[in-house]
Design an enzyme around this catalytic site. Structure first.
Site, PDB file in Angstrom:
ATOM      1  CE  LYS A   1      31.362 -14.423  13.912  1.00  0.00           C
ATOM      2  NZ  LYS A   1      30.011 -14.065  14.423  1.00  0.00           N
TER       3      LYS A   1
ATOM      4  CE  LYS B   1      27.536  -8.825   9.271  1.00  0.00           C
ATOM      5  NZ  LYS B   1      26.944  -9.153  10.578  1.00  0.00           N
TER       6      LYS B   1
ATOM      7  CB  SER C   1      27.142 -12.885  11.785  1.00  0.00           C
ATOM      8  OG  SER C   1      26.647 -11.600  11.532  1.00  0.00           O
TER       9      SER C   1
END
Length: 301
Positions: free
Chosen positions: A248, A180, A106
């Protein structure tokens, strides 16, 4: 549900997996059990050595792992690490022309686009294909796989993706990472909504577990309510996906939003809440532990 008895894409297919962590291990194991020839590398070699029992070849460097690979799968912590492993540690130099790098980490969409351009300039192909579904999905082969890149390259690898989950091609390079980010925005925000709602009920004297049961099946029902809500009811915040990782992801979403001129006030609010959770020592708990942060604000910790 996919099973490891699925037919491998090709009897001679060779796959290198770089990054054998919580997700990398079960995914690489599935590829081994499906008949692929797998080479594996991890910074901490011991994590990769667990795959030897399933027939994988473990290497000391990522360049060694990819030397004979048709497909390279990266499952690394963030975009900077992906860049370091691919372009600084000599991995790209060891790749065969025409091979495909599938980045299932990711990372930022712009990083995915940059990596794609650099690989294509060197004669390789690239797909960004982050996943959702956690370790349970990785073990069962039921991951949601969001793929960006050239459609023909995606089609060439569809059978490989099918071994791991449900792949959907969502657009050009970087689009998989955008999908995502959307997934993580929805997850992170919904965790907060579930936590705040259940805490309100508890503060008012209702039984949280019964409230969760009562609204199951209604418009407020969701997988987050069922899975993360149950963790909140049980006060079980054992790490599956960490608060720090959720933070994050929220920050990556906000960075991308800023780059394309998009205002994301809801994500901005939740970035602050997850950041405060980290500041208060919750970084390594499951991301459902945002519940603890909200409980503390209300004197309910």
């Amino acid at each position: 549900m996919n099973t490891t008895s699925s037919t491998p894409p090709s009897p001679a297919l060779q796959v290198a997996v770089l990054g054998i962590g919580l997700m990398g291990f079960p995914m690489a194991r599935r590829l081994c059990e499906a008949g692929c020839t797998v080479s594996a590398w991890n910074r901490s070699r011991g994590k990769a050595e667990r795959l030897e029992a399933f027939g994988a070849r473990v290497t000391d460097t990522p360049a060694e792992a990819v030397a004979q690979a048709d497909i390279v799968i990266t499952l690394l912590e963030n975009g900077d690490i992906v860049e370091d492993v691919l372009f600084t540690q000599g991995t790209v130099d060891g790749l065969r022309r025409g091979s495909v790098v599938v980045d299932m980490s990711s990372i930022l969409p712009r990083q995915a686009r940059d990596h794609a351009a650099r690989l294509e300039a060197a004669g390789m192909h690239h797909l960004d294909a982050p996943v959702s579904g956690g370790t349970v999905g990785a073990q069962a082969g039921t991951l949601a796989i969001m793929v960006g890149g050239e459609p023909d390259v995606f089609e060439r690898l569809r059978h490989l993706f099918d071994l791991l989950g449900r792949p959907v091609h969502v657009g050009p390079h970087g689009a998989g990472q955008l999908a995502k980010l959307a997934n993580q925005m929805i997850v992170g925000i919904t965790i907060g909504a579930v936590a705040e709602a259940l805490l309100l009920c508890e503060k008012g004297g209702a039984d949280m577990g019964k409230v969760k049961q009562a609204i199951t099946g209604g418009f407020a029902d969701s997988r987050i309510l069922q899975v993360h809500g149950q963790r909140m009811v049980e006060r079980d915040f054992t790490k599956r996906a960490a608060v720090a990782v959720q933070l994050k992801d929220m920050r990556n979403a906000l960075t991308t939003a800023s780059e394309i001129g998009f205002d994301a006030p809801i994500t901005n609010l939740f970035e602050q809440l997850y950041a405060q959770s980290v500041d208060h020592g919750l970084a390594d708990l499951d991301h459902s532990a945002l519940f603890v942060e909200l409980a503390s604000r209300n004197g309910m910790a």
